[in-house]
Write an enzyme that holds these catalytic residues in place. Structure first.
Site, short mmCIF file in Angstrom:
data_model
loop_
_atom_site.label_atom_id
_atom_site.label_comp_id
_atom_site.label_asym_id
_atom_site.label_seq_id
_atom_site.Cartn_x
_atom_site.Cartn_y
_atom_site.Cartn_z
N LYS A 33 0.85 -1.20 0.00
CA LYS A 33 0.00 0.00 0.00
C LYS A 33 0.88 1.25 0.00
O LYS A 33 2.09 1.18 0.32
CB LYS A 33 -0.90 -0.02 1.25
CG LYS A 33 -0.12 0.02 2.57
CD LYS A 33 -1.01 -0.29 3.77
CE LYS A 33 -0.22 -0.20 5.06
NZ LYS A 33 -1.00 -0.65 6.23
N TYR A 254 15.45 30.73 7.14
CA TYR A 254 14.34 31.58 7.60
C TYR A 254 14.36 31.78 9.12
O TYR A 254 14.52 30.83 9.88
CB TYR A 254 13.01 30.94 7.23
CG TYR A 254 12.71 30.89 5.76
CD1 TYR A 254 12.80 32.04 4.96
CD2 TYR A 254 12.33 29.70 5.14
CE1 TYR A 254 12.51 31.99 3.61
CE2 TYR A 254 12.04 29.65 3.79
CZ TYR A 254 12.13 30.80 3.02
OH TYR A 254 11.84 30.74 1.69
C1 LIG Z 1 -0.29 -1.68 6.90
C2 LIG Z 1 -0.89 -2.97 7.31
C3 LIG Z 1 -0.08 -4.10 7.54
C4 LIG Z 1 1.43 -4.04 7.56
O1 LIG Z 1 1.84 -3.68 8.87
P1 LIG Z 1 3.41 -3.57 9.24
O2 LIG Z 1 3.39 -3.29 10.69
O3 LIG Z 1 3.95 -2.47 8.42
O4 LIG Z 1 3.99 -4.90 8.90
C5 LIG Z 1 -0.71 -5.31 7.81
N1 LIG Z 1 -2.06 -5.39 7.86
C6 LIG Z 1 -2.85 -4.32 7.68
C7 LIG Z 1 -4.33 -4.46 7.77
C8 LIG Z 1 -2.31 -3.07 7.40
O5 LIG Z 1 -3.11 -2.01 7.22
#
Ligand SMILES: *Cc1c(COP(=O)(O)O)cnc(C)c1O
Length: 365
Positions: A33, A254
């Protein structure tokens, strides 16, 4: 390109294989994702599949489509969608947390493969324990009518990093109840999955048939105080475009939050908060120049930062490494997360769209 993210597919492949060995027989879903946690979803998916991943996990229909358009054939689970905007994706499994969502899928008119999600204590996605029996009844009815196939039963942990958290054990027990009720409702032999990266590595009772790994795939150690041998897959680097010698008392960037206390060389690095360098790291962050760590000084601008190079013989054209695996002494993304008061996930996914992701080594970009 001045600022670029070098992505090492071999590291992702090896991290996948390491996770699979550690997961003791469970299969692995590579969670790609958010553009593969900022690394490039298609490249990450290919590397993870080469390393043995048998599933891919995404949140949106657009992310699933990107993988299919690139010719990636591995099974995909997609978990964020709204019942009034049903994703019509042949060949992609979808997560379902409510009876309303199931009914919406049944209206597509062709069988959809679903993973029923139980809320075992995170209070985010998933059906609560009170809603679960009704969800199962509707699922069994729609499955018998040929509208859906229940391929999985799943949930997500609230605090997998901490094995001593009693809430973790309450979640395992709640998940056990959810599975037993599914079996009693006639859901036969579903794929069971619960673990994220941390649980896959250090929590055997959470592994079941499949583990869903995100952050560990990218080489960030997910369990505080434990080292499993993962290798960071991204190096974020830039090029010095200007240097200048300044005297003591010179205000920098800045607001002049920083004032030089001696004669020094300032090096301009064209990476700012639009590229994912958080403003909050001002006064703490360092970059590697000429094999030495030197501090970013003054406020972080949208497009650039100033590095105090001291008396190093830095020139325009020199490489400046913001983070990487740490082999040459450069900071890691975990250090950047500490400096910013956040997690490495936010640093990686915050890298801006104008930073090209380049294959390592030496790939053109
Ligand atoms: C993002 C996500 C993961 C991965 O989690 P990590 O801690 O990065 O391994 C797994 N399951 C779901 C439902 C997620 O949203």
């Amino acid at each position: 390109m001045l600022t670029r993210a070098l992505v090492d597919p071999e590291a992702i492949e090896r991290n996948t294989a390491l996770l699979l060995r550690a997961a003791g027989g469970a299969a692995l879903m590579a969670v790609v994702k958010a553009n593969g946690f900022g690394h490039g979803a298609v490249e990450v998916a290919r590397a993870a599949v080469a390393g043995g991943a048998s599933w891919l996990g995404v949140t949106s229909a657009a992310e699933a489509r990107e993988l299919r358009a690139a010719g990636i054939r591995a099974p995909i689970l997609m978990w964020l969608w709204a019942p009034d905007d049903v994703p019509d994706l042949a060949d992609v499994d979808v997560s379902v947390s409510s009876a309303e969502a199931l009914e919406a899928l049944a209206r597509i008119g062709r069988p959809v493969s679903v993973h029923l999600k139980a809320d075992t204590g995170l209070s985010r996605g998933g059906a609560t324990a009170a809603e679960w029996p009704h969800l199962l009844t509707v699922a069994a009815k729609l499955q018998a009518a040929g509208f859906i196939t229940v391929r999985g039963i799943w949930s997500h942990l609230a605090n997998a990093e901490n094995p001593d958290d009693p809430a973790l054990h309450r979640q395992l027990i709640a998940f056990g109840h959810a599975r037993a009720e599914a079996a009693a409702a006639g859901i036969v032999d579903p794929l069971i999955h619960l673990a994220n990266s941390a649980a896959a590595l250090h929590l055997p009772p959470a592994r079941f048939d499949l583990v869903r790994a995100g952050i560990a795939l990218y080489g960030v150690e997910p369990v505080p105080g434990r080292v499993f041998g993962l290798r960071p897959a991204m190096t974020l680097e830039s090029t010095v475009i200007l240097t200048k010698r300044v005297g003591p008392g010179t205000g920098v960037s800045y607001g002049h939050d920083h004032v030089a206390d001696r004669e020094t060389t300032l090096a301009l690095v064209p990476a700012g908060y639009a590229d994912g360098v958080p403003r909050r790291v001002a006064g703490r962050a360092e970059v590697l120049i000429h094999g030495r760590r030197r501090p970013i000084v003054g406020r972080i601008a949208m497009d650039q930062v100033v590095v105090d190079a001291g008396d190093l013989p830095v020139r325009a054209g020199d490489r400046a490494v913001l983070f990487g695996p740490g082999d040459a002494g450069e900071p890691t993304v975990a250090e950047w997360a500490d400096w910013a008061g956040t997690n490495p996930h936010e640093i990686l996914t915050g890298i801006g769209p104008r930073v090209p992701r380049c294959p390592r080594p030496g790939g053109a970009c």
